[in-house]
Design a protein around this motif. Sequence first.
Motif, short mmCIF file in Angstrom:
data_model
loop_
_atom_site.label_atom_id
_atom_site.label_comp_id
_atom_site.label_asym_id
_atom_site.label_seq_id
_atom_site.Cartn_x
_atom_site.Cartn_y
_atom_site.Cartn_z
N HIS A 280 20.37 53.38 -7.17
CA HIS A 280 20.68 54.31 -8.26
C HIS A 280 21.67 55.40 -7.84
N THR A 281 21.83 55.60 -6.54
CA THR A 281 22.78 56.61 -6.07
C THR A 281 24.20 56.06 -5.96
N LEU A 282 24.35 54.75 -6.12
CA LEU A 282 25.66 54.10 -5.92
C LEU A 282 26.66 54.53 -6.98
N GLN A 283 26.22 54.61 -8.22
CA GLN A 283 27.09 54.97 -9.35
C GLN A 283 28.35 54.10 -9.38
N LEU A 284 28.12 52.81 -9.25
CA LEU A 284 29.22 51.85 -9.19
C LEU A 284 29.86 51.66 -10.55
N LYS A 285 31.18 51.64 -10.57
CA LYS A 285 31.96 51.34 -11.76
C LYS A 285 32.89 50.16 -11.44
N PRO A 286 33.37 49.46 -12.47
CA PRO A 286 34.26 48.32 -12.21
C PRO A 286 35.46 48.67 -11.33
N GLU A 287 36.00 49.87 -11.50
CA GLU A 287 37.18 50.25 -10.71
C GLU A 287 36.86 50.48 -9.23
N ASN A 288 35.57 50.49 -8.88
CA ASN A 288 35.17 50.61 -7.48
C ASN A 288 35.01 49.25 -6.81
N CYS A 289 35.30 48.18 -7.54
CA CYS A 289 35.04 46.82 -7.04
C CYS A 289 36.34 46.08 -6.70
N LEU A 290 36.26 45.30 -5.63
CA LEU A 290 37.34 44.39 -5.26
C LEU A 290 36.80 42.97 -5.38
N VAL A 291 37.50 42.13 -6.12
CA VAL A 291 37.07 40.76 -6.37
C VAL A 291 37.95 39.78 -5.60
N ILE A 292 37.33 38.74 -5.05
CA ILE A 292 38.08 37.69 -4.36
C ILE A 292 37.90 36.39 -5.15
N GLU A 293 39.00 35.90 -5.71
CA GLU A 293 38.98 34.73 -6.58
C GLU A 293 40.04 33.72 -6.14
N ASP A 294 39.89 32.48 -6.60
CA ASP A 294 40.84 31.43 -6.22
C ASP A 294 41.48 30.73 -7.41
N THR A 295 41.10 31.12 -8.65
CA THR A 295 41.65 30.45 -9.83
C THR A 295 42.16 31.47 -10.85
N PRO A 296 43.11 31.08 -11.68
CA PRO A 296 43.60 31.97 -12.73
C PRO A 296 42.49 32.43 -13.67
N ILE A 297 41.56 31.54 -14.00
CA ILE A 297 40.46 31.89 -14.91
C ILE A 297 39.58 32.97 -14.28
N GLY A 298 39.28 32.83 -13.00
CA GLY A 298 38.47 33.83 -12.31
C GLY A 298 39.17 35.16 -12.20
N ILE A 299 40.46 35.12 -11.90
CA ILE A 299 41.25 36.35 -11.80
C ILE A 299 41.31 37.07 -13.14
N VAL B 297 41.85 42.64 -7.95
CA VAL B 297 41.59 41.24 -7.59
C VAL B 297 42.48 40.77 -6.44
N VAL B 298 41.83 40.10 -5.49
CA VAL B 298 42.53 39.40 -4.41
C VAL B 298 42.54 37.92 -4.75
N GLY B 299 43.71 37.32 -4.78
CA GLY B 299 43.81 35.88 -4.98
C GLY B 299 43.95 35.18 -3.64
N ILE B 300 42.96 34.37 -3.28
CA ILE B 300 43.02 33.65 -2.01
C ILE B 300 43.56 32.24 -2.28
N ALA B 301 44.51 31.82 -1.48
CA ALA B 301 45.25 30.58 -1.75
C ALA B 301 44.53 29.35 -1.22
#
Length: 230
Positions: A165-184, A194-198
């Motif tokens: 409950h102390t994290l107060q996480l928001k979407p802008e605090n997140c880094l995503v690792i994806e491999d497809t256009p749909i996921g990105i 978003v990080v796109g891994i090849a």
Amino acid sequence: MLKAVLFDFNGVIINDESIHQDLINELLLGENLRPDVSEYQELCLGRSDRACLKDILSRRGRVVSDEYLDQLIETKTKYYRQEIDNLRSLPIYPELNDFLILIKQRNLKIGLVTGSLVSEVEFILNKAELISYFDVIVGGDEITSSKPEPDGYLLAVDRLNQIDHTLQLKPENCLVIEDTPIGITAAKKAGMQVVGIANTYPYHFMQRISDWAIDYFSDLELERVEKVLA
């Protein structure tokens, strides 16, 4: 500031896309339908099995009930586990374990958002002895809409906040690792970097559609990401 790193599963954690494609093809043959590579890439890569099968069957003029889809998915899951058990070693991507350790050392939360079933993901992560790294897992059987909709990523944020409950996480605090256009697309709709891994698509393509592009986990400089987000 960066507080969490969220991973896709197939094509990011484990190199098993060929297994999934073969099993989907087998299901289609069982339905007296001819598999199509381009159709699989369009309708299945990065999406849940339910969305994939429903759209393929619909395109072929088949309207099926949710119960029938459940049976198809159950069959695919059964044979997927058999295929994995028959492998000499799991096709986990190189450098993943070291990268997960690095994330934990920076006191960042780790989540996983995928179209695969939670049971399927946990089966693999337990087998690979990686499950302890992940604070939350959101599977395709827990949400009604598949990627490219952002629901899975937003649910991961909610769950991480419930855990701490102390994290107060928001979407802008997140880094995503994806491999497809749909996921990105899903991650960007959620308001995340978003990080796109090849692994599935070439590096130059990942460069065009993601905020960062990498060939390997070791290419990603978390310090640089933190500075940009700050």
